[in-house]
Write an enzyme that holds these catalytic residues in place. Structure first.
Site, PDB file in Angstrom:
ATOM      1  N   TYR A 107       3.999  10.029 -11.128  1.00 26.78           N
ATOM      2  CA  TYR A 107       3.106   9.298 -10.358  1.00 26.78           C
ATOM      3  C   TYR A 107       2.359   8.426 -11.384  1.00 26.78           C
ATOM      4  O   TYR A 107       2.355   7.024 -10.905  1.00 26.78           O
ATOM      5  CB  TYR A 107       2.302  10.207  -9.411  1.00 26.78           C
ATOM      6  CG  TYR A 107       1.174   9.349  -8.822  1.00 26.78           C
ATOM      7  CD1 TYR A 107       1.545   9.040  -7.542  1.00 26.78           C
ATOM      8  CD2 TYR A 107      -0.157   9.059  -9.353  1.00 26.78           C
ATOM      9  CE1 TYR A 107       0.683   8.059  -6.780  1.00 26.78           C
ATOM     10  CE2 TYR A 107      -1.186   8.407  -8.551  1.00 26.78           C
ATOM     11  CZ  TYR A 107      -0.725   7.820  -7.140  1.00 26.78           C
ATOM     12  OH  TYR A 107      -1.733   7.290  -6.604  1.00 26.78           O
ATOM     13  N   ASN A 121       0.919  -1.254   0.089  1.00 26.24           N
ATOM     14  CA  ASN A 121      -0.004   0.066   0.032  1.00 26.24           C
ATOM     15  C   ASN A 121       0.747   1.225  -0.042  1.00 26.24           C
ATOM     16  O   ASN A 121       0.282   2.304  -0.622  1.00 26.24           O
ATOM     17  CB  ASN A 121      -0.806  -0.105   1.321  1.00 26.24           C
ATOM     18  CG  ASN A 121      -1.481   1.288   1.404  1.00 26.24           C
ATOM     19  OD1 ASN A 121      -2.516   1.791   0.760  1.00 26.24           O
ATOM     20  ND2 ASN A 121      -1.115   2.274   2.385  1.00 26.24           N
TER      21      ASN A 121
END
Length: 301
Positions: A197, A132
């Site tokens: 990103y 995560n």
């Protein structure tokens, strides 16, 4: 050789369309049956060991709470140890029998080996790895003043999940465990201001799609592609100069975490939350020019 390719260029498109028409109905029926089976026979994680990276806030924090409600044993990893301890206390209150916290930097390979080893040494097994941990940096690529400043995006978002997975796979194989990858819808949707990103998340998706083919049924892999979620990370984007914040609704972190754990326990290959976000993937494939126009309209001021 060129003649063969020319022949295939002519033959394969209509042949593929024909076989799709023939095979699609039974495939849809099979998927419906599999969906019902997963719904009825979901995994019970009570007493199982779940390692969550990036568990000090956001999706990782609420994943810890959701697994705790289901009775899982937790190993929580992040850089902010004090915040991890707060999450651990609440996770125990919600029902987790045992929680350990491990301060680590996911971008360092030695740290990843250490937290996997510590988890296994403490609990004696590892059933699920939740990749995560992630960071975000908002910058229009053309206006970036220093490209090296963007290197941590790949180090954390991509290489961090590579390192953790590499060290966890031997333990997960023993118990036919699971890997849950928290990627992003930005991995396949070209959100402006997040070029590096987006690239790190696209690399992550491709990596775990490939691992699923390599590993086979020994380890289940669930790839999660959330849309906009109410979290610290998404707030940095919302408050930037590239984002029209009133145009894209956000889903609560708690709702997202519940959908992720439900999907993982049912053995789903992909989880998208909110689910309507997956429509954008189809639109992007069929109408890429429209998506480009829409992104400039909604995201670029």
């Amino acid at each position: 050789m060129d003649l063969i390719h020319k022949f295939l260029n002519i033959l394969l498109p209509p042949l593929t369309f024909f076989w799709l028409c023939v095979l699609l109905p039974p495939y849809i029926a099979y998927q419906c049956f599999s969906c019902m089976k997963r719904f009825l026979f979901r995994e019970n994680v009570a007493g199982k060991v779940v390692l969550i990276t990036g568990a000090s806030s956001g999706i990782g924090e609420y994943l810890a709470y959701e697994y705790a409600r289901r009775g899982a044993l937790l190993a929580l990893v992040a850089r902010r140890e004090s915040r991890l301890k707060e999450v651990a206390v609440k996770a125990k209150e919600l029902g987790s029998p045992d929680v350990i916290v491990i301060r680590s930097d996911i971008s360092k390979v030695e740290d990843c080996k250490r937290f996997v080893d510590e988890t296994f040494n403490h609990f004696g097994r590892l059933d699920q790895l939740v990749n995560n941990a992630g960071i975000i940096k908002v910058s229009m690529f053309g206006y970036a003043t220093s490209i090296p400043d963007l290197h941590p995006l790949m180090s954390v978002n991509f290489w961090g999940s590579v390192y953790a997975t590499h060290f966890a796979v031997p333990h997960l194989r023993k118990v036919k465990g699971k890997i849950i990858v928290i990627s992003s819808a930005s991995g396949w949707f070209p959100t402006p201001g997040l070029s590096l990103y987006n690239a790190s998340k696209a690399a992550q998706i491709t990596l775990f799609d490939t691992l699923r083919a390599e590993i086979g049924s020994d380890i289940g892999i669930t790839i999660v592609t959330p849309g906009r979620i109410e979290s610290e990370m998404s707030q940095r984007y919302v408050q930037s100069e590239t984002f029209e914040k009133d145009l894209v609704p956000a889903v609560s972190t708690e709702t997202c975490a519940k959908a992720i754990v439900n999907g993982a326990c049912r053995g789903k290959r992909y989880v998208t939350e909110p689910s309507w976000t997956s429509v954008l993937f189809v639109v992007k494939l069929l109408c890429p020019e429209f998506v480009d126009w829409l992104c400039r309209l909604l995201f670029v001021k």
